[in-house]
Design an enzyme around this catalytic site. Sequence first.
Site, PDB file in Angstrom:
ATOM      1  N   ARG A  68      43.891  40.775  48.510  1.00 16.15           N
ATOM      2  CA  ARG A  68      44.038  39.391  48.067  1.00 16.15           C
ATOM      3  C   ARG A  68      44.796  38.504  49.054  1.00 16.15           C
ATOM      4  O   ARG A  68      45.720  38.965  49.717  1.00 16.15           O
ATOM      5  CB  ARG A  68      44.754  39.363  46.709  1.00 16.15           C
ATOM      6  CG  ARG A  68      43.910  40.029  45.636  1.00 16.15           C
ATOM      7  CD  ARG A  68      44.599  40.122  44.293  1.00 16.15           C
ATOM      8  NE  ARG A  68      43.650  40.633  43.297  1.00 16.15           N
ATOM      9  CZ  ARG A  68      43.343  41.929  43.138  1.00 16.15           C
ATOM     10  NH1 ARG A  68      43.928  42.859  43.869  1.00 16.15           N
ATOM     11  NH2 ARG A  68      42.444  42.306  42.234  1.00 16.15           N
ATOM     12  N   HIS A  93      38.983  40.271  48.734  1.00 11.52           N
ATOM     13  CA  HIS A  93      37.990  40.966  49.568  1.00 11.52           C
ATOM     14  C   HIS A  93      37.080  40.023  50.361  1.00 11.52           C
ATOM     15  O   HIS A  93      35.873  40.231  50.431  1.00 11.52           O
ATOM     16  CB  HIS A  93      37.148  41.902  48.707  1.00 11.52           C
ATOM     17  CG  HIS A  93      37.918  43.038  48.084  1.00 11.52           C
ATOM     18  ND1 HIS A  93      39.039  43.590  48.660  1.00 11.52           N
ATOM     19  CD2 HIS A  93      37.720  43.737  46.908  1.00 11.52           C
ATOM     20  CE1 HIS A  93      39.486  44.579  47.884  1.00 11.52           C
ATOM     21  NE2 HIS A  93      38.717  44.683  46.817  1.00 11.52           N
ATOM     22  N   HIS A 163      35.742  50.595  50.809  1.00 13.89           N
ATOM     23  CA  HIS A 163      35.982  50.624  49.369  1.00 13.89           C
ATOM     24  C   HIS A 163      35.243  51.787  48.697  1.00 13.89           C
ATOM     25  O   HIS A 163      34.667  51.627  47.622  1.00 13.89           O
ATOM     26  CB  HIS A 163      35.595  49.282  48.744  1.00 13.89           C
ATOM     27  CG  HIS A 163      36.487  48.878  47.627  1.00 13.89           C
ATOM     28  ND1 HIS A 163      36.547  49.588  46.445  1.00 13.89           N
ATOM     29  CD2 HIS A 163      37.366  47.869  47.498  1.00 13.89           C
ATOM     30  CE1 HIS A 163      37.420  48.991  45.639  1.00 13.89           C
ATOM     31  NE2 HIS A 163      37.945  47.954  46.261  1.00 13.89           N
ATOM     32  N   ASP A 218      47.045  50.099  40.709  1.00 17.25           N
ATOM     33  CA  ASP A 218      46.295  49.170  41.558  1.00 17.25           C
ATOM     34  C   ASP A 218      47.351  48.529  42.448  1.00 17.25           C
ATOM     35  O   ASP A 218      47.691  47.359  42.304  1.00 17.25           O
ATOM     36  CB  ASP A 218      45.555  48.142  40.688  1.00 17.25           C
ATOM     37  CG  ASP A 218      44.578  47.314  41.503  1.00 17.25           C
ATOM     38  OD1 ASP A 218      44.477  47.552  42.722  1.00 17.25           O
ATOM     39  OD2 ASP A 218      43.921  46.426  40.921  1.00 17.25           O
ATOM     40  N   GLU A 268      42.381  52.843  49.923  1.00 17.82           N
ATOM     41  CA  GLU A 268      41.883  51.874  50.887  1.00 17.82           C
ATOM     42  C   GLU A 268      42.941  51.597  51.951  1.00 17.82           C
ATOM     43  O   GLU A 268      43.938  50.936  51.666  1.00 17.82           O
ATOM     44  CB  GLU A 268      41.569  50.552  50.172  1.00 17.82           C
ATOM     45  CG  GLU A 268      40.670  50.692  48.961  1.00 17.82           C
ATOM     46  CD  GLU A 268      40.809  49.490  48.014  1.00 17.82           C
ATOM     47  OE1 GLU A 268      40.716  48.341  48.475  1.00 17.82           O
ATOM     48  OE2 GLU A 268      41.027  49.717  46.803  1.00 17.82           O
TER      49      GLU A 268
HETATM   50  C1  BGC Z   1      41.597  45.942  44.088  1.00 13.00           C
HETATM   51  C2  BGC Z   1      41.358  45.860  42.593  1.00 13.00           C
HETATM   52  C3  BGC Z   1      39.974  45.369  42.342  1.00 13.00           C
HETATM   53  C4  BGC Z   1      39.003  46.300  43.043  1.00 13.00           C
HETATM   54  C5  BGC Z   1      37.566  45.877  42.894  1.00 13.00           C
HETATM   55  C6  BGC Z   1      40.583  46.870  44.670  1.00 13.00           C
HETATM   56  O1  BGC Z   1      40.732  46.932  46.047  1.00 13.00           O
HETATM   57  O2  BGC Z   1      42.889  46.385  44.372  1.00 13.00           O
HETATM   58  O3  BGC Z   1      42.294  44.997  42.005  1.00 13.00           O
HETATM   59  O4  BGC Z   1      39.708  45.336  40.956  1.00 13.00           O
HETATM   60  O5  BGC Z   1      39.294  46.360  44.410  1.00 13.00           O
HETATM   61  O6  BGC Z   1      37.391  44.602  43.349  1.00 13.00           O
END
Ligand code: BGC
Length: 301
Positions: A68, A93, A163, A218, A268
């Site tokens: 983010r 992302h 991802h 998360d 990640e």
């Molecule tokens: C984020 C999550 C998100 C997921 C899918 C992850 O990298 O940390 O918050 O829901 O990606 O977008």
Amino acid sequence: MVTKDTSGKYDKYVISSDEMQVSVITLSAAVTDILFKGKHCALGFDSVEDYDDNPGYVGLVVGRYANRIGGAKFTLEGKEYKLVPNEGKNQLHGGPDSWVKRVWQAEVLSDNVVRFSVFAPDGENGFPGNMNASVTYTVTGSTLRLDFEGETDAPTVFAPTTHMYFNPKGGSVLESSMKINASSWLQVDDELIPTGVLMPCEGNFDFSSLRRIAKDYDHCFVLDSQDACTAECGDVKISLKTDLPAMQFYTGTHLGEPFGANGGFAIEPEFYPDSPNHPEWPSPVLRPGEKFRCFAEYIFE
Ligand code: BGC
């Protein structure tokens, strides 16, 4: 060995060693399967067309900025850049319709190496700089290595990641175990934007020795070493090595069908989330003439 399947909407490359087979499609260079000793270790949809509707970013290479950016804006060299938000007022992302929606160019470099490249135009989702980015997948024995590269023609920020989600055992990943080489994690607000505070890895955040995951995460862990983490999922162990400074550990809380909540976890490797707004953190700034390089190795045992 590398084989190519052109029967679907996106071409699929299968890169194999004696021990494993990794399938990658040209849409966002997504890993759709990792078959290790007869076990499917990574989550993937059944058909390549299913990747057109993939809100959980399953398998994709995400960017330009993974994770983010708060308020979908940052200032670089005195100039404010307004990004296109795609999660409330923030950007996640790389924003909507980023390169994750695009077909990347594939090049077979040798019998175990395939490179996928993409062009990201200046101004895309608000980011400055025309960029060429690539990820090169190398499969050797039971190791999958990703080498990320990037070049820009104007100062910008660049922070790609992969991802992939893993769950060799099946069922809830909260039953699997994890060890993370981190002594701090980033505190976040209720929109998951870092507050700037680094918290010590204590209590629920202490993964200094292998232990059951047990609850949802998360969160971004600040790595102490290139040996980022090891997960134990039944009889398969997955370790991550990387030269990136941090790792988001996400237990797939919001994963949709066919996987379901906690149907896989993502580890990640990345820059700290929102680091364009935190000059005190490792810098994701990339300038013309520089070549961005980083790697991630996923080792299966
Ligand atoms: C984020 C999550 C998100 C997921 C899918 C992850 O990298 O940390 O918050 O829901 O990606 O977008």
